[in-house]
Design a protein around this motif. Structure first.
Motif, PDB file in Angstrom:
ATOM      1  N   ALA A 282       0.828  -1.207   0.000  1.00 23.99           N
ATOM      2  CA  ALA A 282       0.000   0.000   0.000  1.00 23.99           C
ATOM      3  C   ALA A 282       0.862   1.256   0.000  1.00 23.99           C
ATOM      4  N   LEU A 283       0.339   2.291  -0.643  1.00 26.69           N
ATOM      5  CA  LEU A 283       1.012   3.593  -0.612  1.00 26.69           C
ATOM      6  C   LEU A 283       0.889   4.154   0.807  1.00 26.69           C
ATOM      7  N   SER A 284       1.594   5.240   1.048  1.00 26.54           N
ATOM      8  CA  SER A 284       1.576   5.792   2.403  1.00 26.54           C
ATOM      9  C   SER A 284       0.143   6.166   2.798  1.00 26.54           C
ATOM     10  N   GLU A 285      -0.114   6.070   4.072  1.00 26.46           N
ATOM     11  CA  GLU A 285      -1.444   6.368   4.610  1.00 26.46           C
ATOM     12  C   GLU A 285      -1.883   7.784   4.192  1.00 26.46           C
ATOM     13  N   CYS A 286      -0.944   8.746   4.269  1.00 27.27           N
ATOM     14  CA  CYS A 286      -1.356  10.131   3.976  1.00 27.27           C
ATOM     15  C   CYS A 286      -1.662  10.298   2.483  1.00 27.27           C
ATOM     16  N   ALA A 287      -0.948   9.575   1.618  1.00 32.76           N
ATOM     17  CA  ALA A 287      -1.232   9.687   0.180  1.00 32.76           C
ATOM     18  C   ALA A 287      -2.592   9.069  -0.140  1.00 32.76           C
ATOM     19  N   ARG A 288      -2.878   7.935   0.495  1.00 30.16           N
ATOM     20  CA  ARG A 288      -4.173   7.288   0.227  1.00 30.16           C
ATOM     21  C   ARG A 288      -5.314   8.167   0.712  1.00 30.16           C
ATOM     22  N   SER A 289      -5.111   8.763   1.888  1.00 29.31           N
ATOM     23  CA  SER A 289      -6.226   9.585   2.363  1.00 29.31           C
ATOM     24  C   SER A 289      -6.328  10.872   1.535  1.00 29.31           C
ATOM     25  N   ALA A 290      -5.200  11.384   1.047  1.00 27.19           N
ATOM     26  CA  ALA A 290      -5.269  12.580   0.175  1.00 27.19           C
ATOM     27  C   ALA A 290      -6.076  12.254  -1.091  1.00 27.19           C
ATOM     28  N   ALA A 291      -5.773  11.114  -1.720  1.00 26.32           N
ATOM     29  CA  ALA A 291      -6.491  10.767  -2.959  1.00 26.32           C
ATOM     30  C   ALA A 291      -7.972  10.534  -2.688  1.00 26.32           C
ATOM     31  N   SER A 292      -8.279  10.046  -1.486  1.00 25.43           N
ATOM     32  CA  SER A 292      -9.677   9.704  -1.198  1.00 25.43           C
ATOM     33  C   SER A 292     -10.553  10.944  -0.989  1.00 25.43           C
ATOM     34  N   GLU A 407      -6.816  21.347  -2.904  1.00 28.28           N
ATOM     35  CA  GLU A 407      -5.625  22.140  -2.603  1.00 28.28           C
ATOM     36  C   GLU A 407      -4.748  21.438  -1.564  1.00 28.28           C
ATOM     37  N   ALA A 408      -5.415  20.821  -0.588  1.00 31.66           N
ATOM     38  CA  ALA A 408      -4.652  20.131   0.463  1.00 31.66           C
ATOM     39  C   ALA A 408      -4.066  18.821  -0.065  1.00 31.66           C
ATOM     40  N   ALA A 409      -4.822  18.139  -0.924  1.00 25.71           N
ATOM     41  CA  ALA A 409      -4.434  16.780  -1.328  1.00 25.71           C
ATOM     42  C   ALA A 409      -3.333  16.725  -2.380  1.00 25.71           C
ATOM     43  N   MET A 410      -3.337  17.652  -3.342  1.00 26.01           N
ATOM     44  CA  MET A 410      -2.458  17.485  -4.496  1.00 26.01           C
ATOM     45  C   MET A 410      -0.960  17.456  -4.167  1.00 26.01           C
ATOM     46  N   PRO A 411      -0.473  18.307  -3.276  1.00 22.51           N
ATOM     47  CA  PRO A 411       0.968  18.223  -2.987  1.00 22.51           C
ATOM     48  C   PRO A 411       1.369  16.860  -2.434  1.00 22.51           C
ATOM     49  N   VAL A 412       0.515  16.280  -1.602  1.00 18.83           N
ATOM     50  CA  VAL A 412       0.807  14.961  -1.017  1.00 18.83           C
ATOM     51  C   VAL A 412       0.805  13.895  -2.106  1.00 18.83           C
ATOM     52  N   ILE A 413      -0.172  13.983  -2.978  1.00 16.67           N
ATOM     53  CA  ILE A 413      -0.290  13.010  -4.081  1.00 16.67           C
ATOM     54  C   ILE A 413       0.922  13.098  -5.003  1.00 16.67           C
ATOM     55  N   ARG A 414       1.278  14.310  -5.339  1.00 21.78           N
ATOM     56  CA  ARG A 414       2.410  14.495  -6.260  1.00 21.78           C
ATOM     57  C   ARG A 414       3.708  13.976  -5.654  1.00 21.78           C
ATOM     58  N   GLN A 415       3.853  14.211  -4.380  1.00 21.30           N
ATOM     59  CA  GLN A 415       5.078  13.738  -3.723  1.00 21.30           C
ATOM     60  C   GLN A 415       5.156  12.209  -3.768  1.00 21.30           C
ATOM     61  N   GLU A 416       4.033  11.567  -3.540  1.00 19.18           N
ATOM     62  CA  GLU A 416       4.018  10.098  -3.561  1.00 19.18           C
ATOM     63  C   GLU A 416       4.361   9.587  -4.967  1.00 19.18           C
ATOM     64  N   LEU A 417       3.771  10.226  -5.978  1.00 20.83           N
ATOM     65  CA  LEU A 417       4.012   9.781  -7.355  1.00 20.83           C
ATOM     66  C   LEU A 417       5.465  10.001  -7.769  1.00 20.83           C
ATOM     67  N   ALA A 418       6.072  11.025  -7.211  1.00 21.38           N
ATOM     68  CA  ALA A 418       7.465  11.333  -7.573  1.00 21.38           C
ATOM     69  C   ALA A 418       8.421  10.214  -7.157  1.00 21.38           C
ATOM     70  N   GLY A 419       7.963   9.349  -6.249  1.00 21.40           N
ATOM     71  CA  GLY A 419       8.811   8.254  -5.793  1.00 21.40           C
ATOM     72  C   GLY A 419       8.929   7.112  -6.805  1.00 21.40           C
ATOM     73  N   PHE A 420       8.147   7.179  -7.891  1.00 17.87           N
ATOM     74  CA  PHE A 420       8.182   6.092  -8.885  1.00 17.87           C
ATOM     75  C   PHE A 420       9.041   6.464 -10.088  1.00 17.87           C
ATOM     76  N   LYS A 421       9.767   5.451 -10.604  1.00 15.95           N
ATOM     77  CA  LYS A 421      10.632   5.714 -11.763  1.00 15.95           C
ATOM     78  C   LYS A 421       9.976   5.311 -13.080  1.00 15.95           C
ATOM     79  N   ASN A 422       9.029   4.372 -13.034  1.00 14.04           N
ATOM     80  CA  ASN A 422       8.451   3.889 -14.299  1.00 14.04           C
ATOM     81  C   ASN A 422       6.924   3.988 -14.279  1.00 14.04           C
TER      82      ASN A 422
END
Ligand code: FAD
Length: 476
Positions: A282-292, A407-422
């Motif tokens: 699972a992705l980080s708890e904060c990223a999942r709750s941001a997307a939700s 506004e609150a969710a997008m920075p968290v989401i983007r940070q999580e996605l930045a951790g992926f290379k492919n």
């Protein structure tokens, strides 16, 4: 890109997903496109009913992105029609020309109301709202309270289902149809500041058989290349990853059959809310709750077949009138006559912006058709007695909402996605961004370059310029 021999998996056969596959195929890279529905095109599909075709909304092909323009032309060639544009705004029982013409506004608003709008604009300039946070703040500051109330508030609230005080100013600045309206109204009242703004909206491109034609052709081309296939009625259920690399995706067909596909990379255009829970681990708890907590606006089209060869000249009419629920009315014959099975008829598309939780969404089709007929008659566009048939199409998650949650969710989401290379998210719901087809496609093109060339493009920088797409500053 990991495991070069495995395909790139693409989620969604809308403009973004199909563009990614098209670009990959051009570079000799294989891909699999998963589509949960049984048609291509996503929100830009063309629906059909008894030989009549209609859009989910009306899809103009307009872009400033040269690569996108080239791709559209390459795909459709002579079937990519150039169409004249005509539209009006219906408000207080009057049809205002759109783009606004100064004399037309003066005549229809009346001298007194126009003068009051001028005073209200001056007041906004002298005493601006200090915090420009909401859509209302932005518009009132730029155009005055009176013009905001006359030409903005009701249509915008129909589209978003939120008070304008709760819609982020960013949306107004980034891209709204009404922004063009206000700038033109401003022009009408205050002059065009040396013709600085050039309207590009007199013509637009449109596929002969509607936008779906574009996406059906792209599908044909990618499949003909032997490098790609679209799997319909199928969704991802698990995304396996390790060390910042997506390794495989478990997909499930509508019949319940599951299959694990080992992938070289993943490109997703599905809504972030639905995507984030699929990751394993699972992705980080904060990223999942941001997307939700992201919100979406849903959309319903009532298509009416009218037993009249000609109703009105417009391609579409904005309905600002708050007394009817319809937000915009399309006249498909004026987009392309070939959208109609029978040239002795007309076909209207009534657009209703709503949430799935609204009673409108679950209202029986027969009632919706009756409502649509009553509303077009009330507006004076057609007689109920001439409406001989119709259908209703519901489309979920058509508008990613720019509210406080976003506004609150997008920075968290983007940070999580930045951790992926492919792995990249692209498109409209894929990035929770108000992208039209061109920007949805462009993000897909850049994602492909990041995967194949390690280009390092920032996909989030697409479609952030603070200008309205239909207008161009003319360099002097
Ligand atoms: C009313 C309206 C009018 C518009 N007018 C214009 C216009 O005039 N011009 C213009 O250029 N654009 C217009 N747009 C925007 C245009 O529709 C979008 O920009 C475009 O469709 C976005 O493409 P996309 O591929 O990102 O997303 P989508 O079109 O949403 O495609 C995503 C695809 O992913 C699929 N999907 C979703 N979840 C899953 C899953 N779990 N598994 C597999 N597949 C999945 C969907 O079924 C869909 O096919 C309009 C939109 C609306 C709502």
């Amino acid at each position: 890109m990991a495991e070069q021999n495995n395909p790139v998996l693409i989620i969604g056969a809308g403009p973004a997903g199909l563009t990614a596959s098209y670009e990959l195929a051009k570079r000799g890279v294989s891909s699999i496109v998963l589509e949960k529905d049984s048609v291509v095109g996503g929100i830009a599909r063309t629906a059909q009913y008894k030989g009549y075709r209609f859009d989910i909304g009306g899809h103009r092909f307009f872009t400033k992105v040269e690569r996108v323009k080239q791709m559209w032309q390459e795909i459709l060639d002579e079937d990519f029609l150039k169409r004249p544009r005509l539209s009006h705004i219906y408000y207080k029982k009057k049809f205002f020309q759109y783009p606004i013409k100064p004399m037309d506004v003066l005549r229809k608003l009346g001298f007194w109301e126009s003068a009051l709008a001028g005073v209200s604009y001056s007041r906004a300039k002298i005493f601006p709202r200090r915090q420009e946070e909401s859509f209302e703040d932005y518009i009132v500051n730029h155009f005055g309270l009176r013009l905001y109330n006359t030409f903005f508030k009701s249509y915008t609230e129909k589209v978003w289902g939120l008070p304008c005080t709760q819609i982020k100013a960013e949306w107004a600045a980034q891209r709204i149809k009404g922004l063009s309206l206000t700038s033109l109204i401003k022009t009408a009242f205050l002059g065009n500041r040396g013709n600085e703004i050039k309207s590009l909206i007199e013509q637009f491109h449109y596929p002969r058989f509607g936008p779906g034609m574009m996406w059906e052709k792209v599908r044909e081309k990618i499949e003909a290349s032997g490098l790609a296939r679209v799997i319909f009625n199928t969704q991802p259920v698990k995304i396996n990853h390790e060390n910042g690399q997506v390794r495989s995706v478990v997909i499930r067909r509508n019949d319940g059959q599951e299959e694990e596909i080992v992938v070289s990379a993943l490109i997703s255009s599905m809504p972030l809310t639905e995507l984030f829970p699929l990751f394993n681990p699972a992705l980080s708890e904060c990223a999942r709750s941001a997307a939700s907590i992201l919100h979406y606006r849903d959309f319903l089209t009532i298509a009416l077949i009218v037993n009249r060869p000609h109703l009105f000249d417009d391609n579409w009419i904005y309905i600002h009138e708050p007394n009817v629920e319809v937000g915009r009315i399309q006249n498909y014959k004026n987009w392309s006559p070939e959208m109609l099975a029978d040239q002795s008829k007309s076909c209207l598309g009534l657009e209703y912006f709503c949430f799935k939780s609204d009673p409108l969404w679950t209202r029986p089709d027969a009632e919706l058709l009756a409502q649509g007929a009553a509303e077009v008659e009330a507006i004076g566009l057609a007689n109920k007695a001439d409406i001989e048939d119709g259908t209703v199409i519901r489309m979920e998650k058509t508008y990613p909402v720019y509210d406080d949650a976003y506004e609150a969710a997008m920075p968290v989401i983007r940070q999580e996605l930045a951790g992926f290379k492919n792995f990249y998210t692209v498109g409209r719901n894929g990035m929770h961004r108000y992208n039209n087809q061109d920007h949805a496609m462009y993000t897909a093109m850049l994602a492909v370059e990041n995967l194949l060339d390690n280009a390092g493009h920032d996909l989030w920088s697409v479609n952030v310029e603070r200008v309205y797409h239909e207008e161009q500053k003319v360099s002097r």
